[in-house]
Design a protein around this motif. Sequence first.
Motif, PDB file in Angstrom:
ATOM      1  N   SER A  10       0.837  -1.203   0.000  1.00  0.00           N
ATOM      2  CA  SER A  10       0.000   0.000   0.000  1.00  0.00           C
ATOM      3  C   SER A  10       0.868   1.248   0.000  1.00  0.00           C
ATOM      4  N   SER A  13      -3.256   4.950   2.193  1.00  0.00           N
ATOM      5  CA  SER A  13      -4.526   4.218   2.200  1.00  0.00           C
ATOM      6  C   SER A  13      -4.815   3.512   0.880  1.00  0.00           C
ATOM      7  N   HIS A  14      -3.940   3.722  -0.110  1.00  0.00           N
ATOM      8  CA  HIS A  14      -4.158   3.133  -1.434  1.00  0.00           C
ATOM      9  C   HIS A  14      -3.466   1.778  -1.532  1.00  0.00           C
ATOM     10  N   GLU A  15      -4.242   0.730  -1.604  1.00  0.00           N
ATOM     11  CA  GLU A  15      -3.688  -0.627  -1.680  1.00  0.00           C
ATOM     12  C   GLU A  15      -3.412  -0.969  -3.143  1.00  0.00           C
TER      13      GLU A  15
END
Length: 243
Positions: A10, A13-15
């Motif tokens: 990640s 918060s961006h996986e």
Amino acid sequence: MIRFEDVHKSYGSHEVLKGIDAEVAKGQVVCLIGPSGSGKSTLLRCVNGLETYQRGRITIDGALVDAEGPAIHGLRTRVSMVFQRFNLFPHRTALENVMEGPIHVLREPASEVRARAEALLARVGLADKFHAYPGALSGGQQQRVAIARSLAMRPDAILFDEPTSALDPEMVGEVLQVMRSLADEDMTMLVVTHEIQFAREVADAVLFLDGGRIVEQGPAAEVLRNPRHERTQDFLRRVTHPV
């Protein structure tokens, strides 16, 4: 030789990678395909510690890849990487670029390294460019220098991150030909590519990534000629028959 087990990555918060499970056997050519932003290059960069991953395991011959661990430098000498933008030293000649790693990383004698570097440049069709600087070389020639530089480290495997995407169309073939010759010699290769025909002809296996997941994987002939997943079918239709 290279194993991915439930790998997650990640950025905040961006996986980007959402549980990757896959294997690359010794001597295999495995191509990673998929749309831009699907996580292909990120996965590749995790293999040699250029990116960290938060969960899961990546191992090379059983040794854990840990970007912050002391063993990562040794693993990088075993697994070379060829970048999209060549990453050559502009102030060094083609020969000096190829000699750099073995002399300064592996601490090998310059006389031995020079002979090997000259042989590798000749192998990729650049016997007349030993003393040329990158700025005087075409994109295809620069990428072939980059491949020779990777081979100079005598790696167990090579990672290719979209090696032809920065090239003019007429230069793509000369780089792919070098890669085909490596495949013929059973070099283990993990290749991020949009060259579907190359994957069809050379790859042993294909992984199709979308949205950080492996949507479909298997033998190249099966995935590329008779994909089972609708998303794979749609992607291949778009890249092989663009509007």
